[in-house]
Design a protein around this motif. Structure first.
Motif, PDB file in Angstrom:
ATOM      1  N   ALA A 250       0.845  -1.198   0.000  1.00  0.00           N
ATOM      2  CA  ALA A 250       0.000   0.000   0.000  1.00  0.00           C
ATOM      3  C   ALA A 250       0.879   1.246   0.000  1.00  0.00           C
ATOM      4  CB  ALA A 250      -0.912  -0.009   1.224  1.00  0.00           C
ATOM      5  N   PRO A 251       1.210   1.743  -1.186  1.00  0.00           N
ATOM      6  CA  PRO A 251       2.142   2.871  -1.265  1.00  0.00           C
ATOM      7  C   PRO A 251       1.522   4.205  -0.864  1.00  0.00           C
ATOM      8  CG  PRO A 251       1.337   2.287  -3.454  1.00  0.00           C
ATOM      9  CD  PRO A 251       0.792   1.257  -2.513  1.00  0.00           C
ATOM     10  N   HIS A 252       2.305   4.968  -0.117  1.00  0.00           N
ATOM     11  CA  HIS A 252       2.005   6.366   0.181  1.00  0.00           C
ATOM     12  C   HIS A 252       3.296   7.154   0.034  1.00  0.00           C
ATOM     13  CE1 HIS A 252      -2.045   5.715   1.839  1.00  0.00           C
ATOM     14  NE2 HIS A 252      -1.556   4.697   2.522  1.00  0.00           N
ATOM     15  N   GLU A 253       3.175   8.399  -0.383  1.00  0.00           N
ATOM     16  CA  GLU A 253       4.362   9.250  -0.442  1.00  0.00           C
ATOM     17  C   GLU A 253       4.948   9.431   0.964  1.00  0.00           C
ATOM     18  OE1 GLU A 253       4.087  12.904  -2.819  1.00  0.00           O
ATOM     19  OE2 GLU A 253       2.134  12.144  -3.480  1.00  0.00           O
ATOM     20  N   LYS A 254       6.262   9.578   1.009  1.00  0.00           N
ATOM     21  CA  LYS A 254       6.975   9.736   2.272  1.00  0.00           C
ATOM     22  C   LYS A 254       6.379  10.861   3.114  1.00  0.00           C
ATOM     23  CE  LYS A 254      11.794  10.380   3.885  1.00  0.00           C
ATOM     24  NZ  LYS A 254      11.794  11.725   4.487  1.00  0.00           N
ATOM     25  N   ARG A 255       6.048  11.957   2.481  1.00  0.00           N
ATOM     26  CA  ARG A 255       5.537  13.109   3.235  1.00  0.00           C
ATOM     27  C   ARG A 255       4.155  12.832   3.837  1.00  0.00           C
ATOM     28  NH1 ARG A 255       1.928  16.046  -0.003  1.00  0.00           N
ATOM     29  NH2 ARG A 255       1.853  15.302  -2.159  1.00  0.00           N
ATOM     30  N   LYS A 256       3.428  11.866   3.282  1.00  0.00           N
ATOM     31  CA  LYS A 256       2.118  11.517   3.835  1.00  0.00           C
ATOM     32  C   LYS A 256       2.212  10.444   4.915  1.00  0.00           C
ATOM     33  CE  LYS A 256      -0.597  12.885  -0.197  1.00  0.00           C
ATOM     34  NZ  LYS A 256      -1.583  12.469  -1.230  1.00  0.00           N
ATOM     35  N   LYS A 257       3.369   9.823   5.029  1.00  0.00           N
ATOM     36  CA  LYS A 257       3.616   8.879   6.123  1.00  0.00           C
ATOM     37  C   LYS A 257       4.262   9.591   7.320  1.00  0.00           C
ATOM     38  CE  LYS A 257       3.591   4.830   6.102  1.00  0.00           C
ATOM     39  NZ  LYS A 257       2.581   3.911   6.704  1.00  0.00           N
ATOM     40  N   GLU A 258       5.180  10.526   7.018  1.00  0.00           N
ATOM     41  CA  GLU A 258       5.940  11.214   8.064  1.00  0.00           C
ATOM     42  C   GLU A 258       5.334  12.594   8.315  1.00  0.00           C
ATOM     43  OE1 GLU A 258      10.008  11.300   6.830  1.00  0.00           O
ATOM     44  OE2 GLU A 258      10.148   9.119   6.600  1.00  0.00           O
ATOM     45  N   CYS A 259       4.155  12.592   8.925  1.00  0.00           N
ATOM     46  CA  CYS A 259       3.465  13.849   9.175  1.00  0.00           C
ATOM     47  C   CYS A 259       2.616  13.705  10.438  1.00  0.00           C
ATOM     48  CB  CYS A 259       2.607  14.247   7.974  1.00  0.00           C
ATOM     49  SG  CYS A 259       1.315  13.063   7.570  1.00  0.00           S
ATOM     50  N   ALA A 260       1.894  14.747  10.794  1.00  0.00           N
ATOM     51  CA  ALA A 260       1.143  14.745  12.049  1.00  0.00           C
ATOM     52  C   ALA A 260       0.080  13.660  12.098  1.00  0.00           C
ATOM     53  CB  ALA A 260       0.512  16.119  12.263  1.00  0.00           C
ATOM     54  N   CYS A 261      -0.466  13.293  10.950  1.00  0.00           N
ATOM     55  CA  CYS A 261      -1.488  12.241  10.892  1.00  0.00           C
ATOM     56  C   CYS A 261      -1.149  11.330   9.723  1.00  0.00           C
ATOM     57  CB  CYS A 261      -2.884  12.837  10.745  1.00  0.00           C
ATOM     58  SG  CYS A 261      -4.226  11.628  10.858  1.00  0.00           S
ATOM     59  N   GLY A 262      -0.176  10.451   9.936  1.00  0.00           N
ATOM     60  CA  GLY A 262       0.374   9.638   8.857  1.00  0.00           C
ATOM     61  C   GLY A 262      -0.595   8.584   8.343  1.00  0.00           C
ATOM     62  N   CYS A 263      -0.490   8.303   7.059  1.00  0.00           N
ATOM     63  CA  CYS A 263      -1.350   7.310   6.416  1.00  0.00           C
ATOM     64  C   CYS A 263      -0.955   5.889   6.833  1.00  0.00           C
ATOM     65  CB  CYS A 263      -1.236   7.415   4.898  1.00  0.00           C
ATOM     66  SG  CYS A 263      -1.863   8.956   4.221  1.00  0.00           S
ATOM     67  N   ALA A 264      -1.934   4.997   6.847  1.00  0.00           N
ATOM     68  CA  ALA A 264      -1.691   3.583   7.118  1.00  0.00           C
ATOM     69  C   ALA A 264      -1.348   2.870   5.816  1.00  0.00           C
ATOM     70  CB  ALA A 264      -2.922   2.944   7.753  1.00  0.00           C
ATOM     71  N   GLY A 265      -0.306   2.059   5.841  1.00  0.00           N
ATOM     72  CA  GLY A 265       0.048   1.282   4.653  1.00  0.00           C
ATOM     73  C   GLY A 265       1.546   1.101   4.539  1.00  0.00           C
ATOM     74  N   ILE A 266       1.953  -0.096   4.145  1.00  0.00           N
ATOM     75  CA  ILE A 266       3.366  -0.425   3.967  1.00  0.00           C
ATOM     76  C   ILE A 266       3.602  -0.808   2.511  1.00  0.00           C
ATOM     77  CG2 ILE A 266       5.189  -2.069   4.578  1.00  0.00           C
ATOM     78  CD1 ILE A 266       3.938  -2.264   7.368  1.00  0.00           C
ATOM     79  N   PHE A 267       4.556  -0.151   1.867  1.00  0.00           N
ATOM     80  CA  PHE A 267       4.886  -0.479   0.482  1.00  0.00           C
ATOM     81  C   PHE A 267       5.926  -1.594   0.491  1.00  0.00           C
ATOM     82  CE2 PHE A 267       7.320   0.468  -3.535  1.00  0.00           C
ATOM     83  CZ  PHE A 267       6.349  -0.042  -4.378  1.00  0.00           C
ATOM     84  N   ASN A 268       5.460  -2.814   0.261  1.00  0.00           N
ATOM     85  CA  ASN A 268       6.351  -3.970   0.370  1.00  0.00           C
ATOM     86  C   ASN A 268       6.572  -4.704  -0.948  1.00  0.00           C
ATOM     87  OD1 ASN A 268       4.109  -5.734  -0.067  1.00  0.00           O
ATOM     88  ND2 ASN A 268       3.608  -5.672   2.105  1.00  0.00           N
ATOM     89  N   ALA A 269       5.993  -4.205  -2.049  1.00  0.00           N
ATOM     90  CA  ALA A 269       6.088  -4.933  -3.317  1.00  0.00           C
ATOM     91  C   ALA A 269       7.535  -5.282  -3.712  1.00  0.00           C
ATOM     92  CB  ALA A 269       5.407  -4.140  -4.440  1.00  0.00           C
ATOM     93  N   PRO A 270       8.523  -4.396  -3.517  1.00  0.00           N
ATOM     94  CA  PRO A 270       9.882  -4.750  -3.943  1.00  0.00           C
ATOM     95  C   PRO A 270      10.531  -5.847  -3.100  1.00  0.00           C
ATOM     96  CG  PRO A 270       9.620  -2.362  -3.724  1.00  0.00           C
ATOM     97  CD  PRO A 270       8.438  -2.988  -3.072  1.00  0.00           C
TER      98      PRO A 270
END
Length: 346
Positions: A250-270
């Motif tokens: 579940a990809p999210h941009e870095k800035r949307k993960k490292e913020c006050a209310c970060g998104c849920a999701g781990i980008f593990n495809a690679p």
């Protein structure tokens, strides 16, 4: 050491849309033959027409030499009709219907508010059309502890559902608890299956907090206690046909993960296949890896197994710290770390 296996499929994948789709899809298409593609876009994929349009977008975004096949899903809402289920089956492109309890995870606000009261005719039509229900199995009641939401969902929704509609095929997505393992094992084989992610096999909830808050290990369902991780490892490495690969990448941009209310999701495809191989090796069950990655899911969905092969080599490789795109950066699972198994295509 080398291990040749039938090319795996990913039975739970988020590809997003637009620039993000174009950026991440090569990582899944490189390793997987097919994938069940999640429909929680903005707006969600609630109709067959929308699913077919999304499928075309995915195919256009693929690398030119790719044979990757997207298997589409519909997003179940309180307003979904039995006729839409008939259209979905007739299309030949839709392979399941995704149940998000409203508010359970990313872009789930349009999900189901009352499964038995508002969706039962649709579920009955899914039995008729042989379309599986793909379940994000968590209650959304804020009074239920977040670590107990899967257990409570099983007790209050899934057990009654199996009793009311035993013919309905159900995939319990991204299971995280021993309660989910017990539930799946208690059901008739071939009627209820479960996907399992790399993160829930290799990480427990300590990974969220070690060395500070770790936003790139935050996903939903949230990581659980070590006893639950061990129960899931035991289940998938046992050789049971009920469990199969679903990365929930579940990809999210870095800035949307490292913020006050970060998104849920781990980008593990690679890294997914490398992580699965590590888990099976550590459990002394490499001989059971191919069935989990490449056979159980296609058999459950009634689809032919892939013909092509890939090779897993015991060769250390370093995961990139960042994957950079014109729209921003994505941090992959195990960023900057070293994994022991490398994937090469035959």
């Amino acid at each position: 050491m080398e291990l040749s296996i039938t090319q795996p499929d990913d039975w739970h994948l988020h590809l997003r849309d637009g620039d993000l789709l174009e950026g991440v899809i090569p990582h899944s298409a490189k390793h997987f033959g097919r994938a069940i593609v999640m429909p929680n876009l903005k707006p969600p994929i609630t109709t067959t027409a929308a699913a077919l349009a999304y499928r075309e977008s995915i195919l256009k975004a693929l690398p030119k030499d790719s044979s990757f096949t997207p298997l589409m899903t519909l997003y179940l809402t309180d307003m979904t009709s039995p006729d839409e289920i008939k259209r979905a089956k007739k299309s030949g492109a839709v392979y399941g219907v995704k149940l998000y309890p409203a508010g359970a995870t990313t872009n789930s606000q349009d999900g189901v508010t009352d499964l038995f009261g508002k969706c039962f005719p649709v579920l009955e039509e899914m039995v008729e059309q042989d379309l599986p229900l793909l379940v994000h199995g968590e209650v959304t009641d804020p009074n239920v502890d977040i670590f107990d939401r899967e257990k409570v969902y099983i007790e209050t929704i899934l057990v009654p559902l199996v009793q009311k509609l035993p013919q309905l095929k159900i995939v319990m997505e991204h299971i995280t608890t021993m309660d989910a393992v017990k539930f799946v094992m208690s059901c008739k084989e071939g009627s209820v299956g479960a996907t399992v992610t790399p993160q829930h096999l290799i990480l427990n909830r300590n990974a969220l907090f070690q060395g500070g808050l770790q936003p790139h290990n935050y996903c939903l369902p949230v990581l659980k206690r070590e006893i639950h991780r061990q129960a899931i490892v035991s289940a998938v490495t046992s050789g049971s046909k009920r469990f199969f690969l679903g990365t929930d990448s579940a990809p999210h941009e870095k800035r949307k993960k490292e913020c006050a209310c970060g998104c849920a999701g781990i980008f593990n495809a690679p890294v997914a296949l490398s992580v699965y191989a590590k888990v099976f090796e550590e459990a002394g069950a490499l001989d059971k890896l191919e069935a989990f990655t490449s056979f159980n899911g296609s058999d459950f969905y009634g689809l032919p197994r892939n013909k092509s092969k890939l090779t897993l080599k015991k060769a250390p490789w370093k995961v990139p710290e960042l994957l950079s795109f014109p729209f921003g950066d994505i941090v992959p699972m195990f960023a900057g770390g070293t994994l022991e198994w490398e994937v090469s295509l035959n």
